[in-house]
Each structure stands twice: as structure tokens, then as C-alpha cells.
Motif scaffolding. Sequence first.
Motif, PDB file in Angstrom:
ATOM      1  N   LEU A  91       0.968  -1.280  -0.125  1.00 58.00           N
ATOM      2  CA  LEU A  91      -0.032  -0.174   0.097  1.00 58.00           C
ATOM      3  C   LEU A  91       0.872   1.379  -0.055  1.00 58.00           C
ATOM      4  CD1 LEU A  91      -2.571  -1.219   2.611  1.00 58.00           C
ATOM      5  CD2 LEU A  91      -2.794  -1.312   0.146  1.00 58.00           C
ATOM      6  N   LEU A  92       0.227   2.303  -0.517  1.00 58.88           N
ATOM      7  CA  LEU A  92       1.141   3.657  -0.652  1.00 58.88           C
ATOM      8  C   LEU A  92       0.748   4.255   0.834  1.00 58.88           C
ATOM      9  CD1 LEU A  92      -0.055   4.614  -4.032  1.00 58.88           C
ATOM     10  CD2 LEU A  92       1.995   3.968  -3.422  1.00 58.88           C
ATOM     11  N   ASN A 100      -5.640   4.762  -1.945  1.00 58.07           N
ATOM     12  CA  ASN A 100      -4.797   3.540  -2.280  1.00 58.07           C
ATOM     13  C   ASN A 100      -5.703   2.743  -3.274  1.00 58.07           C
ATOM     14  OD1 ASN A 100      -2.292   2.524  -1.182  1.00 58.07           O
ATOM     15  ND2 ASN A 100      -3.197   3.674   0.498  1.00 58.07           N
ATOM     16  N   VAL A 101      -7.098   2.492  -3.127  1.00 56.81           N
ATOM     17  CA  VAL A 101      -7.925   1.961  -4.108  1.00 56.81           C
ATOM     18  C   VAL A 101      -8.015   2.812  -5.439  1.00 56.81           C
ATOM     19  CG1 VAL A 101     -10.321   0.726  -4.241  1.00 56.81           C
ATOM     20  CG2 VAL A 101      -8.858   0.652  -2.216  1.00 56.81           C
ATOM     21  N   SER A 102      -8.369   3.952  -5.300  1.00 60.24           N
ATOM     22  CA  SER A 102      -8.593   5.002  -6.403  1.00 60.24           C
ATOM     23  C   SER A 102      -7.404   4.844  -7.587  1.00 60.24           C
ATOM     24  CB  SER A 102      -9.165   6.092  -6.058  1.00 60.24           C
ATOM     25  OG  SER A 102      -8.279   6.799  -5.408  1.00 60.24           O
ATOM     26  N   PHE A 103      -6.298   4.744  -6.926  1.00 59.98           N
ATOM     27  CA  PHE A 103      -5.040   4.996  -7.392  1.00 59.98           C
ATOM     28  C   PHE A 103      -4.951   3.886  -8.715  1.00 59.98           C
ATOM     29  CE2 PHE A 103      -0.322   4.058  -8.215  1.00 59.98           C
ATOM     30  CZ  PHE A 103       0.110   5.277  -8.737  1.00 59.98           C
ATOM     31  N   MET A 134      -8.716   6.643   6.706  1.00 60.93           N
ATOM     32  CA  MET A 134      -7.620   6.182   7.273  1.00 60.93           C
ATOM     33  C   MET A 134      -6.432   5.899   6.608  1.00 60.93           C
ATOM     34  SD  MET A 134      -9.471   3.909  10.195  1.00 60.93           S
ATOM     35  CE  MET A 134      -8.363   4.124  11.524  1.00 60.93           C
ATOM     36  N   LYS A 135      -5.147   5.920   6.970  1.00 61.76           N
ATOM     37  CA  LYS A 135      -3.940   5.536   6.393  1.00 61.76           C
ATOM     38  C   LYS A 135      -3.386   4.098   6.685  1.00 61.76           C
ATOM     39  CE  LYS A 135      -2.788  10.062   5.055  1.00 61.76           C
ATOM     40  NZ  LYS A 135      -1.579  11.297   5.404  1.00 61.76           N
ATOM     41  N   PRO A 136      -2.578   3.697   5.903  1.00 67.17           N
ATOM     42  CA  PRO A 136      -2.240   2.244   6.202  1.00 67.17           C
ATOM     43  C   PRO A 136      -1.700   1.920   7.689  1.00 67.17           C
ATOM     44  CG  PRO A 136      -1.387   2.709   4.094  1.00 67.17           C
ATOM     45  CD  PRO A 136      -2.134   3.982   4.580  1.00 67.17           C
ATOM     46  N   PHE A 137      -0.965   2.695   8.173  1.00 64.11           N
ATOM     47  CA  PHE A 137      -0.235   2.613   9.513  1.00 64.11           C
ATOM     48  C   PHE A 137      -1.415   2.690  10.598  1.00 64.11           C
ATOM     49  CE2 PHE A 137      -0.472   7.328   9.179  1.00 64.11           C
ATOM     50  CZ  PHE A 137      -0.686   7.816  10.347  1.00 64.11           C
ATOM     51  N   GLU A 138      -2.545   3.124  10.212  1.00 66.56           N
ATOM     52  CA  GLU A 138      -3.881   3.216  11.239  1.00 66.56           C
ATOM     53  C   GLU A 138      -4.711   1.880  11.097  1.00 66.56           C
ATOM     54  OE1 GLU A 138      -5.211   7.533  11.791  1.00 66.56           O
ATOM     55  OE2 GLU A 138      -5.030   7.003   9.754  1.00 66.56           O
ATOM     56  N   SER A 140      -5.082  -2.452  10.974  1.00 73.18           N
ATOM     57  CA  SER A 140      -4.481  -3.781  11.282  1.00 73.18           C
ATOM     58  C   SER A 140      -4.089  -4.494  10.041  1.00 73.18           C
ATOM     59  CB  SER A 140      -5.737  -4.711  12.008  1.00 73.18           C
ATOM     60  OG  SER A 140      -6.496  -5.047  11.033  1.00 73.18           O
ATOM     61  N   GLY A 141      -3.178  -5.574  10.190  1.00 79.25           N
ATOM     62  CA  GLY A 141      -2.743  -6.567   9.165  1.00 79.25           C
ATOM     63  C   GLY A 141      -4.077  -6.908   8.359  1.00 79.25           C
ATOM     64  N   GLY A 142      -5.043  -7.191   8.868  1.00 78.08           N
ATOM     65  CA  GLY A 142      -6.187  -7.802   8.071  1.00 78.08           C
ATOM     66  C   GLY A 142      -6.897  -6.737   7.494  1.00 78.08           C
ATOM     67  N   GLU A 143      -6.904  -5.600   8.119  1.00 78.23           N
ATOM     68  CA  GLU A 143      -7.523  -4.611   7.243  1.00 78.23           C
ATOM     69  C   GLU A 143      -7.006  -3.810   5.956  1.00 78.23           C
ATOM     70  OE1 GLU A 143      -9.913  -2.566  11.321  1.00 78.23           O
ATOM     71  OE2 GLU A 143      -7.879  -1.953  10.752  1.00 78.23           O
ATOM     72  N   GLN A 144      -5.396  -3.979   6.400  1.00 77.76           N
ATOM     73  CA  GLN A 144      -4.566  -3.707   5.265  1.00 77.76           C
ATOM     74  C   GLN A 144      -4.611  -4.755   4.182  1.00 77.76           C
ATOM     75  OE1 GLN A 144      -0.500  -2.091   6.072  1.00 77.76           O
ATOM     76  NE2 GLN A 144      -1.068  -2.415   8.110  1.00 77.76           N
ATOM     77  N   GLN A 145      -4.798  -5.975   4.321  1.00 74.96           N
ATOM     78  CA  GLN A 145      -4.857  -7.044   3.197  1.00 74.96           C
ATOM     79  C   GLN A 145      -6.317  -6.885   2.423  1.00 74.96           C
ATOM     80  OE1 GLN A 145      -3.572  -8.384   1.065  1.00 74.96           O
ATOM     81  NE2 GLN A 145      -2.726 -10.227   2.084  1.00 74.96           N
TER      82      GLN A 145
END
Length: 221
Positions: A91-92, A100-103, A134-138, A140-145
Motif C-alpha cells: 500500500l502507498l 490507495n484503491v482509487s489509484f 484512514m492511512k495504512p499505518f492506522e 490492522s494487518g487484516g484491514e490492510q489486506q
Amino acid sequence: MIEFVNVTKTYKNGSIVAIKDVSFTIKKKEFVFVVGASGAGKSTLVKLMLREFLPNSGKIIIENFDVKKMSKRKIPFLRRNIGVVFQDFRLLPNKTVFENVSFAMEIIECSSKQIKKEVPKILELVGISNKSKMKPFELSGGEQQRVSLARAIVNNPKIVIADEPTGNLDFDTSFEIMSLLKQINKNGVTVIIVTHAQEFTAKMKKRLIKLENGSIVKDEI
């Protein structure tokens, strides 16, 4: 449809054989696990499907593209058919979930109207519509996936390749990601899960292609 016919790929002037004489066909809308230990040839298969490099011999057909014969200018058109989910999310970091998704849509020059319409729907599908700002650092791992998965499917690819999608996740979160991939498959997308972990394969009762030392040793449901 994906077809490999007697495909061999070597590295270092032939001294390392990544895959050898591999043949298989994956039909449209199939759900397939590609499993094997580290070094079995799984990553090479993925890179060949994405046309990151060419096989030394054999034939690869993906959605009517002859991967070995196609010109470089056609590679982006091949890749538009394929969404990829990575183990490390990719993720960016300075962009929000929505961005991130719209990119992925911006890359193929979708209009802002399309983006505003499609991204919220995809975020809702993967269960993170409340995380859009929210940004990636905010996360969880599951949410980032889930963000990674949303990005992979937002352009309606015909194929989704998930490369070790649960490698950094706990069992419960991994099960949720697998369930999402199963739902995406039900919506008509061909899903290929590449993994060394086999705890889900028996439970999901899907086709399994097993690699050992670059060769297919099992192909069954």
C-alpha cells in the motif's frame, strides 16, 4: 482461461531450473490453490502470468493473449485482466484507504465520477467502508489486506492472483480473507491463491495444484 503448455523457465544461463515442463489449464471462474514449499516454483508461475519475464520454452495463453509472442505495448492490456494481492500489501503509506484503491483506477485513466462511484462499493464489499479516510499505518494487518484486495478488484479483472495473501495474518483473519476471495470467485472472477500454507485447502475443497522442485506433482480437487 489460463493455459500453460510444457513451460520451462531457468535462471543464470540455465544453471537454475525454476519450473520444468509445466502444463495445466485453469478455466474461467475456477478457484485454484497453487501450493508448494519455498523454492518450488510458485513465484515464477506468478511472474510468468504477469509477463514480468518470458519462459525459455513452452506456451502461455491468458485470456486469448499469447504471452510469449505478444508485443511489449500489449502487456498493460494483459495486466488489466489480472488483479494481484500481495502478502506484504504494498500500500502507498501516505495515501488514505480510498486513495490507495482509487489509484488503481487513476492508472487506467478512469474519470473522477467513476472513481467516486466504484471505490465506495468495493470498500463496502470487502468490509472496510468505515476506514476510507484512514492511512495504512492506522489499520490492522487484516484491514490492510482488505485494502489490497479492494485495489486488486476495483477495475473488475477477470483473474485475481493472491500471492501468499494470509502469510502475515492470524488464523481467524486469514479465514476472513479466504471467505472474501471465495465470494469474489462466486461473482465470476477466476481466483488463484499461491501459498506454501495448506491449512485451508482441504476445508475449502477447491482444486489444488502442487509444485515440487519446479514440477507439478499433484493436480486434483
